[in-house]
Design a protein around this motif. Structure first.
Motif, short mmCIF file in Angstrom:
data_model
loop_
_atom_site.label_atom_id
_atom_site.label_comp_id
_atom_site.label_asym_id
_atom_site.label_seq_id
_atom_site.Cartn_x
_atom_site.Cartn_y
_atom_site.Cartn_z
N LEU A 6 -24.87 -22.63 17.70
CA LEU A 6 -23.74 -22.95 18.68
C LEU A 6 -22.52 -23.26 17.88
CD1 LEU A 6 -25.61 -25.53 21.05
CD2 LEU A 6 -25.48 -23.19 21.21
N ALA A 49 -28.40 -19.12 25.32
CA ALA A 49 -28.09 -18.98 23.99
C ALA A 49 -29.30 -19.01 23.11
CB ALA A 49 -27.10 -20.16 23.73
N ARG A 50 -30.45 -19.96 23.41
CA ARG A 50 -31.74 -19.77 22.60
C ARG A 50 -32.17 -18.51 22.60
NH1 ARG A 50 -33.46 -25.32 25.63
NH2 ARG A 50 -32.58 -26.82 24.08
N GLN A 69 -30.91 -15.58 23.17
CA GLN A 69 -30.14 -14.75 22.84
C GLN A 69 -30.33 -14.66 21.13
OE1 GLN A 69 -28.50 -12.04 24.04
NE2 GLN A 69 -27.82 -11.43 21.90
N ARG A 77 -26.57 -22.69 30.28
CA ARG A 77 -25.91 -21.83 29.35
C ARG A 77 -26.77 -22.14 28.05
NH1 ARG A 77 -21.37 -24.37 30.02
NH2 ARG A 77 -20.62 -22.77 31.42
N TYR A 83 -22.81 -27.09 26.38
CA TYR A 83 -24.34 -26.80 26.65
C TYR A 83 -25.07 -28.18 27.06
CZ TYR A 83 -23.10 -22.72 23.86
OH TYR A 83 -22.24 -21.42 23.52
#
Length: 366
Positions: free
Chosen positions: A107, A45-46, A48, A41, A15
């Motif tokens: 993460l 991720a944030r 989501q 990425r 990341y």
């Protein structure tokens, strides 16, 4: 531990780009970092994570359990900005004046709980000082206690107290019940465990999360947030604080030097297009001595910038700048380069600055 340090580093490198964005001059190219596959990425991720039902449920329970004391610090996640965790805090009773922080990484399967402390560090001040004079900012490479430049040195400025806040994982007795209750809910909701400081404070020298400079990032910064100082600051790591001197406290010879420099740089900066946006902070650096070769170099640059002027101020004041430049060139040519500027040169500077102020022309010193 669910993962060892090497495994956690592997997660970080998915990341955060390694060694990307560091320029040759040591500056940081933030845009270059944001264009990497790793950053994309992380942003995804944030976004989501912001949609997670478990986070909404936990947030609701904590808010109901601590009415008026809960603060959500993850409002930015739906836009993909900041942090690699869910963050919230609980204000402790007013009698303590403290705040308890909780961060749950999305993460890696870890969370952390910490409070904060403040340490006062006594440091000797720098052997230099700054002064604002005639609207310009000067950085002076002389001691603020040198009577040749400062008329009335203030011994109380030889030392300064620096207050630094840092995260502490050693919670006080009145913080522990709250921390244990919420930690139990976090573990039950996310199936994660608390990351110990000896793991979280491990340095990750080749990445730059958020506010961290090269060599400063820790696992906590990468897997949670870079908004806190994760280790107790050491006095040896703190730079010497600067000293600000009032212009009224300068000696007459040094005022003469600064007056000439103020006039010279008022012309020079007004002719430089890169300084007209107002986004820069211009500082004149001096060791307190006016040097003939430095004046000649600045005047030569002014001559180039006048043929033709490329700024609105330069275009409007071209005639005035040319006349002022010729006057100073003649004075510099006849000057023997002594320690102090001649009276005629100081008079030229005051005359130009008075005319400049009367015409309300802006000086590029923002």
């Amino acid at each position: 531990m669910k993962y060892n340090v090497d495994e956690l580093l592997d997660i970080v490198y998915r990341y955060y780009p390694r060694g990307v964005g560091i320029k040759e001059d040591g500056d940081i190219d933030v845009q270059r970092c944001m264009e990497t596959e790793e950053h994309d990425r992380l942003v995804r991720a944030r976004i989501q994570a912001s949609k997670g039902d478990r986070w909404r449920s936990l947030r609701r329970r904590i808010r109901d359990g601590f009415p008026g004391r809960f603060m959500n610090h993850s409002l930015h996640l739906p836009a993909g900005g900041c942090d690699a965790c869910y963050s919230f805090s609980i204000d402790m009773p007013e009698s303590t004046g403290r705040t308890l922080w909780f961060h749950v990484s999305f993460l890696a399967p870890y969370y952390i709980v910490h409070s904060s402390r403040t340490i006062d560090i006594v440091k000797q001040t720098r052997d230099s000082f700054s002064v604002k004079f005639l609207g310009l900012h000067f950085s002076v490479r002389r001691s603020p206690f040198d009577p040749r430049v400062v008329a009335r040195p203030d011994d109380s400025q030889k030392f300064a107290i620096i207050s630094r806040e840092y995260a502490t994982f050693d919670l006080l007795p009145d913080e522990q019940p709250c921390a244990e209750w919420i930690s139990g809910d976090i573990e039950a909701t996310f199936g994660c465990e608390r990351m110990p400081p000896e793991i979280g404070t491990v340095l990750v020298p080749d990445v730059m999360p958020g506010l961290r400079l090269p060599g400063e990032a820790r696992l906590y910064d990468c897997l949670f947030t870079d908004q806190h100082r994760w280790v107790k600051p050491s006095p040896s790591d703190e730079p010497a604080p600067g000293v600000q001197i009032e212009a009224s406290n300068l000696t007459e010879p040094f005022v003469a030097v600064l007056t000439v420099l103020a006039a010279l740089y008022s012309i020079l900066w007004s002719l430089m297009p890169e300084l007209q946006s107002g986004s820069c902070y211009c500082v004149v650096r001096t060791d307190g001595v006016l040097r003939k070769n430095e004046l000649m170099s600045a005047l030569a640059k002014i001559r180039v910038l006048l043929e033709p002027p490329m700024t609105p101020t330069g275009i409007a004041a071209k005639g005035e700048f040319e006349a002022a430049t010729r006057g100073l060139e003649a004075l510099v040519a006849s000057w023997d380069g002594g320690d102090e500027p001649p009276a005629a040169m100081v008079a030229w500077a005051w005359s130009f600055l008075a005319s400049w102020a009367a015409n309300s022309a802006p000086v590029a010193s923002s």
